[in-house]
Design a protein around this motif. Structure first.
Motif, PDB file in Angstrom:
ATOM      1  N   ALA A  20       0.742  -1.039   0.056  1.00 54.62           N
ATOM      2  CA  ALA A  20      -0.106  -0.265  -0.015  1.00 54.62           C
ATOM      3  C   ALA A  20       0.727   1.293  -0.225  1.00 54.62           C
ATOM      4  CB  ALA A  20      -1.139   0.008   0.925  1.00 54.62           C
ATOM      5  N   LYS A  21       2.024   1.307   1.074  1.00 53.51           N
ATOM      6  CA  LYS A  21       3.148   2.290   1.132  1.00 53.51           C
ATOM      7  C   LYS A  21       3.643   2.880  -0.954  1.00 53.51           C
ATOM      8  CE  LYS A  21       5.014   0.994   4.693  1.00 53.51           C
ATOM      9  NZ  LYS A  21       5.924   1.452   5.775  1.00 53.51           N
ATOM     10  N   ARG A  22       3.732   1.765  -1.282  1.00 58.33           N
ATOM     11  CA  ARG A  22       4.921   1.488  -2.521  1.00 58.33           C
ATOM     12  C   ARG A  22       3.270   1.965  -3.228  1.00 58.33           C
ATOM     13  NH1 ARG A  22       7.150  -2.936  -1.281  1.00 58.33           N
ATOM     14  NH2 ARG A  22       4.953  -4.149  -2.511  1.00 58.33           N
ATOM     15  N   ASN A  23       1.839   1.515  -3.584  1.00 55.82           N
ATOM     16  CA  ASN A  23       1.497   2.296  -4.455  1.00 55.82           C
ATOM     17  C   ASN A  23       0.937   3.830  -4.462  1.00 55.82           C
ATOM     18  OD1 ASN A  23       1.294  -0.483  -5.926  1.00 55.82           O
ATOM     19  ND2 ASN A  23      -0.524  -1.306  -4.501  1.00 55.82           N
ATOM     20  N   LEU A  24       0.733   4.181  -2.867  1.00 53.21           N
ATOM     21  CA  LEU A  24       0.711   5.314  -2.733  1.00 53.21           C
ATOM     22  C   LEU A  24       1.829   6.348  -3.266  1.00 53.21           C
ATOM     23  CD1 LEU A  24      -0.968   5.238   1.123  1.00 53.21           C
ATOM     24  CD2 LEU A  24      -2.479   5.398  -1.444  1.00 53.21           C
ATOM     25  N   ARG A  25       2.756   5.811  -3.000  1.00 51.38           N
ATOM     26  CA  ARG A  25       4.268   7.062  -3.516  1.00 51.38           C
ATOM     27  C   ARG A  25       3.739   6.667  -4.825  1.00 51.38           C
ATOM     28  NH1 ARG A  25       7.368   3.258   0.088  1.00 51.38           N
ATOM     29  NH2 ARG A  25       7.109   4.742   2.037  1.00 51.38           N
ATOM     30  N   ARG A  26       3.464   5.653  -5.775  1.00 52.45           N
ATOM     31  CA  ARG A  26       3.878   5.213  -6.766  1.00 52.45           C
ATOM     32  C   ARG A  26       2.560   6.750  -7.700  1.00 52.45           C
ATOM     33  NH1 ARG A  26       2.499   0.429  -7.935  1.00 52.45           N
ATOM     34  NH2 ARG A  26       5.171   0.123  -7.604  1.00 52.45           N
ATOM     35  N   GLU A  27       1.025   6.534  -7.066  1.00 53.30           N
ATOM     36  CA  GLU A  27       0.406   7.966  -6.886  1.00 53.30           C
ATOM     37  C   GLU A  27       0.741   8.708  -6.791  1.00 53.30           C
ATOM     38  OE1 GLU A  27      -3.181   8.559  -9.161  1.00 53.30           O
ATOM     39  OE2 GLU A  27      -2.140   6.506  -8.925  1.00 53.30           O
ATOM     40  N   ARG A  28       1.015   8.992  -5.831  1.00 53.09           N
ATOM     41  CA  ARG A  28       1.491  10.741  -5.389  1.00 53.09           C
ATOM     42  C   ARG A  28       2.460  11.066  -6.831  1.00 53.09           C
ATOM     43  NH1 ARG A  28       5.008  14.048  -3.711  1.00 53.09           N
ATOM     44  NH2 ARG A  28       4.764  15.744  -2.440  1.00 53.09           N
ATOM     45  N   LEU A  29       3.248  10.267  -7.192  1.00 52.00           N
ATOM     46  CA  LEU A  29       4.363  10.517  -8.182  1.00 52.00           C
ATOM     47  C   LEU A  29       3.636  11.734  -9.550  1.00 52.00           C
ATOM     48  CD1 LEU A  29       7.208  11.153  -8.888  1.00 52.00           C
ATOM     49  CD2 LEU A  29       7.426   9.174  -9.198  1.00 52.00           C
ATOM     50  N   ASP A  30       2.805   9.953  -9.392  1.00 45.11           N
ATOM     51  CA  ASP A  30       2.250  10.342 -10.938  1.00 45.11           C
ATOM     52  C   ASP A  30       0.886  11.326 -10.742  1.00 45.11           C
ATOM     53  OD1 ASP A  30       2.896   7.875 -11.584  1.00 45.11           O
ATOM     54  OD2 ASP A  30       1.059   7.105 -11.016  1.00 45.11           O
ATOM     55  N   ARG A  31       0.306  11.699 -10.019  1.00 49.40           N
ATOM     56  CA  ARG A  31      -0.106  13.031  -9.439  1.00 49.40           C
ATOM     57  C   ARG A  31       0.551  14.224  -9.875  1.00 49.40           C
ATOM     58  NH1 ARG A  31      -5.633  11.342  -6.068  1.00 49.40           N
ATOM     59  NH2 ARG A  31      -6.050   9.757  -6.992  1.00 49.40           N
ATOM     60  N   LEU A  32       1.745  14.348  -8.572  1.00 51.77           N
ATOM     61  CA  LEU A  32       2.698  15.540  -9.068  1.00 51.77           C
ATOM     62  C   LEU A  32       3.553  16.177 -10.064  1.00 51.77           C
ATOM     63  CD1 LEU A  32       3.937  17.684  -6.502  1.00 51.77           C
ATOM     64  CD2 LEU A  32       6.005  16.064  -6.895  1.00 51.77           C
ATOM     65  N   GLU A  33       3.549  14.878 -10.890  1.00 45.46           N
ATOM     66  CA  GLU A  33       4.028  14.890 -12.240  1.00 45.46           C
ATOM     67  C   GLU A  33       2.400  15.449 -13.326  1.00 45.46           C
ATOM     68  OE1 GLU A  33       5.387  11.146 -13.546  1.00 45.46           O
ATOM     69  OE2 GLU A  33       7.138  11.588 -12.994  1.00 45.46           O
ATOM     70  N   ARG A  34       0.978  15.039 -12.517  1.00 39.95           N
ATOM     71  CA  ARG A  34      -0.016  15.479 -13.560  1.00 39.95           C
ATOM     72  C   ARG A  34       0.537  17.090 -13.483  1.00 39.95           C
ATOM     73  NH1 ARG A  34      -4.476  12.206 -12.215  1.00 39.95           N
ATOM     74  NH2 ARG A  34      -6.350  13.536 -12.985  1.00 39.95           N
ATOM     75  N   ILE A  35       0.072  17.535 -12.513  1.00 34.03           N
ATOM     76  CA  ILE A  35       0.918  19.306 -12.197  1.00 34.03           C
ATOM     77  C   ILE A  35       1.544  20.036 -12.615  1.00 34.03           C
ATOM     78  CG2 ILE A  35       1.181  20.658 -10.449  1.00 34.03           C
ATOM     79  CD1 ILE A  35      -0.335  18.870  -8.417  1.00 34.03           C
ATOM     80  N   GLU A  36       2.804  19.184 -12.803  1.00 35.53           N
ATOM     81  CA  GLU A  36       3.733  20.016 -13.277  1.00 35.53           C
ATOM     82  C   GLU A  36       3.804  19.692 -14.865  1.00 35.53           C
ATOM     83  OE1 GLU A  36       7.280  17.843  -9.948  1.00 35.53           O
ATOM     84  OE2 GLU A  36       6.551  17.175 -11.983  1.00 35.53           O
ATOM     85  N   GLU A  37       3.231  18.873 -15.698  1.00 38.49           N
ATOM     86  CA  GLU A  37       2.885  18.684 -17.084  1.00 38.49           C
ATOM     87  C   GLU A  37       2.283  18.613 -17.483  1.00 38.49           C
ATOM     88  OE1 GLU A  37       5.572  14.916 -17.274  1.00 38.49           O
ATOM     89  OE2 GLU A  37       7.451  16.170 -16.198  1.00 38.49           O
ATOM     90  N   GLY A  38       1.011  18.961 -17.644  1.00 36.07           N
ATOM     91  CA  GLY A  38       0.046  18.546 -17.137  1.00 36.07           C
ATOM     92  C   GLY A  38      -0.911  19.428 -18.181  1.00 36.07           C
ATOM     93  N   ASP A  39      -1.658  19.548 -19.373  1.00 37.71           N
ATOM     94  CA  ASP A  39      -1.980  20.674 -19.406  1.00 37.71           C
ATOM     95  C   ASP A  39      -3.841  20.249 -18.509  1.00 37.71           C
ATOM     96  OD1 ASP A  39      -3.455  22.921 -20.456  1.00 37.71           O
ATOM     97  OD2 ASP A  39      -4.368  22.477 -22.589  1.00 37.71           O
ATOM     98  N   ILE A  40      -3.711  21.060 -17.584  1.00 39.03           N
ATOM     99  CA  ILE A  40      -4.577  20.945 -16.377  1.00 39.03           C
ATOM    100  C   ILE A  40      -5.601  22.401 -16.117  1.00 39.03           C
ATOM    101  CG2 ILE A  40      -4.665  18.512 -15.620  1.00 39.03           C
ATOM    102  CD1 ILE A  40      -3.809  20.324 -13.669  1.00 39.03           C
TER     103      ILE A  40
END
Length: 146
Positions: A61-81
């Protein structure tokens, strides 16, 4: 979203005290799977330590949450949102951080190993006491009472 808004969101997420007062999300979707995150965290936290059978589940669960956090952070950094999407992502990242903090702060995860170490230390202290009481604390074979 404007670049300055993106920077504000990233700064908000990375702020040291960002999780203070933040709620753990009720549910969260991680890798297309919805998880009852709040229930999971509180279920694990109410125990003093992580039971042997639950360790792998908590670590996964901790690994999956860290991975999901990183994905969401990248969406803020790079995404057209939009700004609204960015706010939602930032809030969800802070919630993930709150859940991770709760899971990371759990007590020792290996009670059996700790118990064995404690027993070994107790035996060592007992043997040291016996040697001292019997006058054999120098290990030279000199014994009293013979």
């Amino acid at each position: 979203m404007q670049e300055y808004e993106r920077k504000q969101l990233l700064e908000r997420v990375e702020r040291e005290g960002a999780t203070v007062g933040a709620d753990i999300p009720e549910t969260i979707t991680v890798q297309d799977e919805e998880i009852d995150l709040r229930t999971f965290v509180f279920e694990i936290k109410r125990r003093e330590t992580v039971p042997t059978g639950e360790r792998d589940r908590v670590e996964r669960a901790k690994r999956n949450l860290r991975r999901e956090r990183l994905d969401r952070l990248e969406r803020i950094e790079e995404g057209d949102i939009s700004r609204e999407e960015g706010d939602e992502l930032a809030q969800s990242i802070i919630g993930i951080d709150r859940a991770l903090n709760a899971l990371e702060s759990l007590g020792p995860t290996d009670i059996e190993r700790e118990q064995q170490a404690q027993q070994a230390a107790d035996r060592k202290r007992w043997m040291s006491f016996l040697k001292q009481a019997l006058g054999d604390d120098d290990g030279g074979g000199k014994r009293r009472g013979r």
